[in-house]
Design an enzyme around this catalytic site. Structure first.
Site, PDB file in Angstrom:
ATOM      1  CG  ASP A 102      34.486 -85.265  -6.273  1.00 43.72           C
ATOM      2  OD1 ASP A 102      33.591 -84.416  -6.070  1.00 43.72           O
ATOM      3  OD2 ASP A 102      35.485 -85.066  -6.987  1.00 43.72           O
ATOM      4  CE1 TYR A 159      26.537 -86.810  -8.560  1.00 42.14           C
ATOM      5  CE2 TYR A 159      28.317 -88.158  -9.460  1.00 42.14           C
ATOM      6  CZ  TYR A 159      27.126 -87.474  -9.631  1.00 42.14           C
ATOM      7  OH  TYR A 159      26.521 -87.461 -10.856  1.00 42.14           O
ATOM      8  CG  ASP A 160      32.422 -91.189  -7.179  1.00 43.45           C
ATOM      9  OD1 ASP A 160      31.801 -90.517  -8.024  1.00 43.45           O
ATOM     10  OD2 ASP A 160      33.654 -91.110  -7.006  1.00 43.45           O
ATOM     11  CB  SER A 186      21.986 -64.493 -36.867  1.00 41.07           C
ATOM     12  OG  SER A 186      21.371 -63.682 -37.825  1.00 41.07           O
ATOM     13  CG  LEU A 187      22.631 -61.969 -31.726  1.00 38.54           C
ATOM     14  CD1 LEU A 187      23.727 -62.197 -30.699  1.00 38.54           C
ATOM     15  CD2 LEU A 187      21.480 -61.193 -31.100  1.00 38.54           C
ATOM     16  CD  GLU A 200      22.902 -62.967 -22.543  1.00 32.26           C
ATOM     17  OE1 GLU A 200      22.530 -63.422 -21.467  1.00 32.26           O
ATOM     18  OE2 GLU A 200      22.320 -63.194 -23.612  1.00 32.26           O
ATOM     19  CE  LYS A 216      27.602 -63.049 -31.445  1.00 34.79           C
ATOM     20  NZ  LYS A 216      28.205 -64.275 -31.947  1.00 34.79           N
ATOM     21  CG  ASP A 273      33.897 -68.089 -30.586  1.00 38.07           C
ATOM     22  OD1 ASP A 273      33.040 -68.376 -31.454  1.00 38.07           O
ATOM     23  OD2 ASP A 273      35.071 -67.826 -30.851  1.00 38.07           O
ATOM     24  NE  ARG A 277      21.380 -69.374 -35.859  1.00 43.03           N
ATOM     25  CZ  ARG A 277      21.765 -68.899 -37.039  1.00 43.03           C
ATOM     26  NH1 ARG A 277      22.654 -69.564 -37.741  1.00 43.03           N
ATOM     27  NH2 ARG A 277      21.261 -67.789 -37.522  1.00 43.03           N
ATOM     28  CD  GLU A 302      26.902 -70.121 -28.749  1.00 40.78           C
ATOM     29  OE1 GLU A 302      25.670 -69.962 -28.950  1.00 40.78           O
ATOM     30  OE2 GLU A 302      27.771 -69.803 -29.566  1.00 40.78           O
ATOM     31  CE1 TYR A 337      21.639 -67.993 -27.481  1.00 43.90           C
ATOM     32  CE2 TYR A 337      23.788 -68.428 -26.482  1.00 43.90           C
ATOM     33  CZ  TYR A 337      22.918 -68.519 -27.557  1.00 43.90           C
ATOM     34  OH  TYR A 337      23.324 -69.136 -28.708  1.00 43.90           O
ATOM     35  CE  LYS A 390      20.428 -61.990 -25.993  1.00 46.48           C
ATOM     36  NZ  LYS A 390      20.480 -63.338 -25.418  1.00 46.48           N
ATOM     37  CE  LYS A 443      31.737 -60.918 -33.461  1.00 50.99           C
ATOM     38  NZ  LYS A 443      31.249 -61.558 -34.667  1.00 50.99           N
ATOM     39  CB  CYS A 464      74.537 -74.452 -30.284  1.00 50.23           C
ATOM     40  SG  CYS A 464      74.122 -72.811 -29.662  1.00 50.23           S
ATOM     41  CB  CYS A 477      78.330 -71.665 -28.739  1.00 50.61           C
ATOM     42  SG  CYS A 477      77.568 -73.187 -28.157  1.00 50.61           S
ATOM     43  CB  CYS A 482      72.966 -75.317 -26.941  1.00 54.01           C
ATOM     44  SG  CYS A 482      74.683 -74.837 -26.703  1.00 54.01           S
ATOM     45  CB  CYS A 508      76.368 -71.598 -25.268  1.00 52.69           C
ATOM     46  SG  CYS A 508      75.216 -70.871 -26.451  1.00 52.69           S
TER      47      CYS A 508
HETATM   48  S1  IVH Z   1      20.884 -64.452 -28.630  1.00 53.63           S
HETATM   49  C1  IVH Z   1      17.414 -63.839 -31.128  1.00 53.63           C
HETATM   50  N1  IVH Z   1      22.834 -64.408 -26.900  1.00 53.63           N
HETATM   51  O1  IVH Z   1      25.523 -65.752 -31.580  1.00 53.63           O
HETATM   52  C2  IVH Z   1      18.825 -63.784 -30.748  1.00 53.63           C
HETATM   53  N2  IVH Z   1      23.252 -65.381 -29.025  1.00 53.63           N
HETATM   54  O2  IVH Z   1      25.171 -64.154 -33.965  1.00 53.63           O
HETATM   55  C3  IVH Z   1      19.436 -65.122 -30.757  1.00 53.63           C
HETATM   56  N3  IVH Z   1      25.512 -66.301 -29.288  1.00 53.63           N
HETATM   57  O3  IVH Z   1      23.471 -68.058 -33.193  1.00 53.63           O
HETATM   58  C4  IVH Z   1      20.778 -65.206 -30.200  1.00 53.63           C
HETATM   59  N4  IVH Z   1      26.214 -65.794 -27.270  1.00 53.63           N
HETATM   60  O4  IVH Z   1      25.091 -68.929 -31.412  1.00 53.63           O
HETATM   61  C5  IVH Z   1      22.473 -64.770 -28.129  1.00 53.63           C
HETATM   62  N5  IVH Z   1      24.467 -64.352 -25.244  1.00 53.63           N
HETATM   63  C6  IVH Z   1      24.087 -64.687 -26.479  1.00 53.63           C
HETATM   64  C7  IVH Z   1      24.946 -65.357 -27.369  1.00 53.63           C
HETATM   65  C8  IVH Z   1      24.500 -65.674 -28.651  1.00 53.63           C
HETATM   66  C9  IVH Z   1      26.529 -66.361 -28.421  1.00 53.63           C
HETATM   67  C10 IVH Z   1      25.572 -66.792 -30.670  1.00 53.63           C
HETATM   68  C11 IVH Z   1      24.464 -67.730 -31.050  1.00 53.63           C
HETATM   69  C12 IVH Z   1      23.803 -67.114 -32.239  1.00 53.63           C
HETATM   70  C13 IVH Z   1      24.839 -66.168 -32.732  1.00 53.63           C
HETATM   71  C14 IVH Z   1      24.203 -64.997 -33.438  1.00 53.63           C
END
Ligand code: IVH
Length: 677
Positions: free
Chosen positions: A37, A40-41, A86-87, A118, A120, A122, A141, A178, A230, A295, A319, A413, A416, A431, A437
């Site tokens: 480090d 780097y600094d 979305s998925l 991979e 998912k 959060d 998004r 993400e 992703y 996928k 999920k 307490c 006791c 206590c 006790c």
């Molecule tokens: S692919 C076309 N891959 O899940 C597909 N999404 O439910 C686009 N997310 O809005 C998403 N991990 O925020 C993809 N490995 C992953 C993900 C992922 C989390 C989220 C993402 C998306 C939401 C869809």
């Protein structure tokens, strides 16, 4: 200044930028720094100085330019050229089977599909736009078509390159991924917030969202955010590679961070296997995931499959069961622990969280209850993760009944009746009854008998409770006075278990000094401290006689622990118990005190990963006694990686770095030979 000097400064600045970007990549993306480090600094400082002297040399992608000047009034709207989708979700294996069948029917193939699997994540979806290798825009998004321009904020995230490495990227490259907050960073952030008397965030996802949507990006810059990529948006030219997984790997060559968990698997069985393995490691990851994503790996097959409304036909999110549920908080009880600490416990209307029925949750202390404004009768969100004790995350204010009651900690307490006093930290209430006790007595005996202490088989919590209740024992020393007849007469005990327990008591008498010290239950003296004390002083007598200063010569012992030790050994009652225990025949072999030569693993660094057959704390201790250091993350400086079953990304990284990897057998051999020397 001459032109020559200017040229030189310009060349130096360019070199420094590249060099710092390269090290950022190693540090933040590969998680594997190659320079200390301090070095780097030094590089960063040199660039800052140079740019201060020659402001004309500052480029937008300079590593000094992650944090700019003024906050925004509002976020601008961004239209996504390629929508962010979305998925589809799958909540069971059957739904994954259905998904796979639909995929094969549409593609008209019989054989197994290759899937990219991979986590998912959060967190929050984000789209990064690179033009000629430079980050020009980052957008949330939003509704999938229109998001918000958060470029300033995203530029502060160290794992997002401002300029791509190498030069074989397409002119326009939109990357999706993400943004999330690592759990470790989240804990730290909340701790700091609490210290300032603020509320903190409910979970890492909220913390990431709150941090990213700051109008003042200087606030974002102080938040520990990270990103995994992703997916893709607009791309100029052709696909990056024939498959999704290979395309993602190209991203990593350009300095973008991708999940080390990304794998290709064959067919549904491969998907099930991946899901099972990752679910098993869910708690050990440094980030929250709520499932896995499968996928179709071939981009050609993805094209044939296309989309339905808002989601691709080629992907599914399997999920995990939710870790949070809502329930009623019926009452708050107060428990008294081994050292007298009062812990409020929430009694809940039974609720199933991730497959287990939860009826209690710890509320930690009065401050926590106040901070979260938890009242009796409230609806609350309960979280259970792995083996961790269930927690009350927050209340649901919209559901608060009018008769919800504020809770107050007792000033006597509850067991006791002794006075309750506040610790010096001002948070923990205790206590003052000590071993007067019954609750403290009971807990002290449970601890004494437990596996990692005296390891008295058959003397479980229930039995201890019975013994204390019937006043057959009131200190650890009393248990060695029990006879077979008395034991056999107890509830749920027969002749046989009584005999077994007597034998177990006999066996437990042969122990080690470290175990005995730990078993005494001195405040703040855990296993590691007990080991360090035993190794340093060599005998119980020496520890008993040591003063605060002498005790602090032990690496693990600070002023507070030293004070607890001295206080403990000053109490006549404690000395009496020790005397009786020794008189009952408890003994241990002489402690060999490690000297420099007796620390054969001195300077060696170890990382433990995967599921091991012994508790990590035990292995860690065994290594530390021999002088080794045990750390949490793998880097090129790691000497050995000990890998148990189901080891994941750390093992992979160790393999990548060509480190020495030990299985448990190898570890035992090493401990054996090193310990003998
Ligand atoms: S692919 C076309 N891959 O899940 C597909 N999404 O439910 C686009 N997310 O809005 C998403 N991990 O925020 C993809 N490995 C992953 C993900 C992922 C989390 C989220 C993402 C998306 C939401 C869809």
């Amino acid at each position: 200044m001459s032109d020559r000097d200017d040229d030189k400064a310009q060349a130096r600045a360019a070199w420094l930028r590249d060099e710092i970007n390269r090290h950022n990549y190693h540090y933040y993306v590969l998680d594997d720094p190659i320079i200390p480090d301090s070095e780097y600094d030094r590089l960063l400082h040199e660039l800052q100085t140079l740019e201060a002297e020659h402001p004309e040399l500052i480029t937008p992608d300079s590593p000094t330019q992650r944090v700019g000047a003024s906050p925004l009034e509002a976020f601008e709207e961004v239209r996504h050229r390629v929508p962010m989708l979305s998925l589809e979700n799958a909540f069971s294996d059957e739904e994954v089977v259905d998904f796979d069948r639909r995929v094969r029917e549409r593609l008209e193939v019989e054989q197994e599909i290759v899937y990219a699997a991979e986590p998912k994540m959060d967190g929050l979806a984000i789209s990064l736009r690179y033009v000629k290798g430079l980050l020009v825009q980052a957008a949330t998004r939003g509704d999938g078509t229109r998001g918000e321009d958060v470029t300033q904020n995203v530029r502060t995230i160290q794992s997002v390159p401002l300029r791509l490495l190498a030069d074989d990227w397409p002119e326009i490259l939109e990357v999706r991924g993400e943004i999330y907050m690592p759990r470790s960073g989240f804990e730290r952030l909340n701790l700091q917030a609490r210290k300032r008397g603020e509320k903190g965030f409910a979970n890492p996802r909220n913390a990431a969202a709150g941090s990213l949507r700051q109008l003042d990006h200087r606030v974002t810059a102080r938040r520990p955010l990270a990103m995994f990529c992703y997916g893709f948006g607009e791309l100029s030219g052709v696909d990056l590679a024939p498959s999704y997984s290979e395309s993602i790997h190209r991203l990593s060559r350009w300095g973008l961070r991708v999940s080390p968990e990304l794998k290709t698997v064959n067919g549904v069985d491969g998907c099930f296997d991946y899901h099972r393995r990752l679910a098993g490691r869910r708690e050990n990851l440094d980030y929250d995931i709520d499932g896995v994503v499968f996928k179709v790996d071939s981009l050609e097959q993805q094209r044939v499959l296309g989309f339905v409304s808002r989601a691709p036909r080629w992907a599914v999110a399997r999920k995990f069961p939710a870790q949070e549920e809502m329930t009623r908080l019926l009452a708050i009880d107060v428990q008294v622990g081994r050292t007298g600490a009062l812990t409020p416990v929430a009694r809940l209307e039974p609720v199933t969280v991730a497959g287990v029925t939860v009826t209690n949750a710890t509320l930690h202390n009065a401050e926590e209850i106040q901070r979260k404004d938890i009242r009796i009768g409230d609806w609350v969100i309960v979280r259970r993760a792995g083996d961790v004790i269930p927690q009350v995350v927050r209340v649901v204010p919209e559901r608060r009944p009018p008769d919800a009651r504020v809770f107050r900690m007792p000033d006597k307490c509850p067991v006791c009746g002794s006075e309750v006093i506040k610790d010096a930290d001002g948070v923990v209430l205790r206590c003052s009854g000590g071993l007067y006790c019954p609750a403290q007595r009971r807990e002290a005996i449970k601890h004494f008998a437990s596996r990692r202490a005296m390891d008295i088989e058959g003397l479980g919590n229930k039995l201890v409770e019975q013994l204390v209740e019937q006043q057959l024992v009131s200190s650890p020393a009393d248990i060695y006075q029990l006879d077979r007849e008395t034991l056999a007469g107890l509830e749920r005990m027969g002749e046989k278990s009584a005999r077994n327990l007597i034998q177990a008591l006999e066996r437990s008498k042969s122990t080690t000094l470290a175990r005995f010290l730990f078993a005494l239950g001195i405040r703040e003296v855990g296993e590691a401290t007990a080991h360090a004390l035993a190794a340093h002083f060599g005998s119980l007598e020496a520890i008993r006689q040591a003063d605060v200063e002498a005790l602090q010569a032990v690496s693990d012992v600070g002023p507070v622990v030293a004070e607890h030790l001295v206080t403990f050994f000053r109490q006549p009652h404690n000395l009496e118990v020790i005397e009786k225990l020794l008189a009952a025949g408890i003994h241990w072999p002489a402690v060999e005190r490690p000297t420099a030569e007796r620390q054969p693993l001195k300077g060696k660094s170890f990382v433990l990963t995967g599921t091991l057959s012994r508790p990590r704390s035990q292995i860690k201790e065994a290594l530390q006694v021999l002088g080794a250091k045990v750390t949490g993350s793998v880097s090129s400086k790691t000497d050995y990686v000990v890998a148990g079953s189901d080891a994941g990304s750390k093992l992979e990284k160790a393999e990548r770095l060509g480190l020495e990897i030990l299985g448990e057998a190898g570890l035992d051999r090493l401990l054996g030979t090193a310990g003998e020397r």
